[in-house]
Design a protein around this motif. Structure first.
Motif, PDB file in Angstrom:
ATOM      1  N   TRP A   1      -1.986   6.465  -6.009  1.00  0.00           N
ATOM      2  CA  TRP A   1      -3.241   5.712  -5.996  1.00  0.00           C
ATOM      3  C   TRP A   1      -3.371   4.851  -4.750  1.00  0.00           C
ATOM      4  O   TRP A   1      -2.377   4.337  -4.223  1.00  0.00           O
ATOM      5  N   ARG A   2      -4.614   4.661  -4.309  1.00  0.00           N
ATOM      6  CA  ARG A   2      -4.972   3.677  -3.288  1.00  0.00           C
ATOM      7  C   ARG A   2      -5.400   2.402  -4.018  1.00  0.00           C
ATOM      8  O   ARG A   2      -5.933   2.479  -5.140  1.00  0.00           O
ATOM      9  N   ILE A   3      -5.176   1.246  -3.379  1.00  0.00           N
ATOM     10  CA  ILE A   3      -5.465  -0.038  -4.018  1.00  0.00           C
ATOM     11  C   ILE A   3      -6.310  -0.920  -3.109  1.00  0.00           C
ATOM     12  O   ILE A   3      -6.393  -0.697  -1.901  1.00  0.00           O
ATOM     13  N   GLY A   4      -6.926  -1.944  -3.701  1.00  0.00           N
ATOM     14  CA  GLY A   4      -7.723  -2.909  -2.956  1.00  0.00           C
ATOM     15  C   GLY A   4      -7.745  -4.244  -3.674  1.00  0.00           C
ATOM     16  O   GLY A   4      -7.099  -4.417  -4.710  1.00  0.00           O
TER      17      GLY A   4
ATOM     18  N   PRO B   1      -6.623  -0.892  -8.739  1.00  0.00           N
ATOM     19  CA  PRO B   1      -6.484   0.527  -8.414  1.00  0.00           C
ATOM     20  C   PRO B   1      -7.863   1.080  -8.054  1.00  0.00           C
ATOM     21  O   PRO B   1      -8.807   0.938  -8.823  1.00  0.00           O
TER      22      PRO B   1
ATOM     23  N   ARG C   1      -8.576   4.516  -6.424  1.00  0.00           N
ATOM     24  CA  ARG C   1      -8.729   5.927  -6.812  1.00  0.00           C
ATOM     25  C   ARG C   1      -7.422   6.679  -6.565  1.00  0.00           C
ATOM     26  O   ARG C   1      -6.666   6.339  -5.666  1.00  0.00           O
TER      27      ARG C   1
ATOM     28  N   HIS D   1      -5.154   9.826  -5.292  1.00  0.00           N
ATOM     29  CA  HIS D   1      -5.217  10.808  -4.207  1.00  0.00           C
ATOM     30  C   HIS D   1      -4.234  11.947  -4.446  1.00  0.00           C
ATOM     31  O   HIS D   1      -3.913  12.675  -3.523  1.00  0.00           O
TER      32      HIS D   1
ATOM     33  N   HIS E   1       0.837  -1.206   0.000  1.00  0.00           N
ATOM     34  CA  HIS E   1       0.000   0.000   0.000  1.00  0.00           C
ATOM     35  C   HIS E   1       0.877   1.263   0.000  1.00  0.00           C
ATOM     36  O   HIS E   1       0.631   2.196  -0.770  1.00  0.00           O
ATOM     37  N   ARG E   2       1.876   1.286   0.862  1.00  0.00           N
ATOM     38  CA  ARG E   2       2.756   2.459   0.980  1.00  0.00           C
ATOM     39  C   ARG E   2       3.504   2.717  -0.322  1.00  0.00           C
ATOM     40  O   ARG E   2       3.528   3.839  -0.833  1.00  0.00           O
TER      41      ARG E   2
ATOM     42  N   PHE F   1       1.288   3.861  -3.249  1.00  0.00           N
ATOM     43  CA  PHE F   1       0.874   5.252  -3.042  1.00  0.00           C
ATOM     44  C   PHE F   1       2.036   6.206  -3.322  1.00  0.00           C
ATOM     45  O   PHE F   1       1.863   7.223  -4.004  1.00  0.00           O
TER      46      PHE F   1
END
Length: 148
Positions: free
Chosen positions: A70-73, A105, A107, A109, A61-62, A65
């Motif tokens: 981008w934030r991921i899931g 991906p 969204r 930020h 995640h870090r 970003f």
């Protein structure tokens, strides 16, 4: 056995093990990559080193970003490979143990926070030829279900 990509091990060379995490970030027929300007300009899967005591998914995640903004899931492990290379930004020879994850991906930020990185969406067909190392290309090929 973990597959090795890239340079062969240089006899007599000492390598520092560097565990890292990287992401294949697909959306439709495109992939989110990072373009790193130096030490040599190249497209890469976003990711990097795992800090001591850091969980690999937290590091993923870090790193994503920092390099894309981008934030991921929806994260799942794809595979692991090794690379032996010189890392000029750290001035040492590394045995990079690269854990690669497939993630979505979510969204953006903002722009990448890591200097020298630019988030770039590429058609997957172009990315297969543009990614800067063979391990990244192999993991994308695997994620797409293409023959190796």
């Amino acid at each position: 056995m973990i597959r090795r990509y890239g340079e062969s091990v240089k006899p007599g060379q000492r390598y520092k093990r560097r565990p890292g995490v990287y992401a294949v970030l697909l959306s439709g027929d495109s992939i989110l990559t990072t373009f790193q300007e130096s030490p040599a300009p190249e497209f890469q899967l976003p990711g990097g080193g795992i800090d001591p005591g850091e969980h690999p998914v937290a590091a993923l995640h870090r790193e994503v970003f920092e390099e894309t903004g981008w934030r991921i899931g929806n994260i799942r492990h794809l595979g692991t490979f090794r690379r032996f290379c010189f890392m000029p930004e750290y001035d040492f020879w590394a045995e990079k143990l690269c854990q690669v994850y497939l993630a979505r991906p979510i969204r953006p930020h903002g722009p990448p926070t890591e200097a020298g990185h630019t988030a770039v969406w590429l058609p997957v067909t172009e990315a297969l030829g543009l990614l800067g190392n063979a391990g990244d290309r192999a993991m994308l090929t695997y994620a797409l279900g293409l023959p190796a």
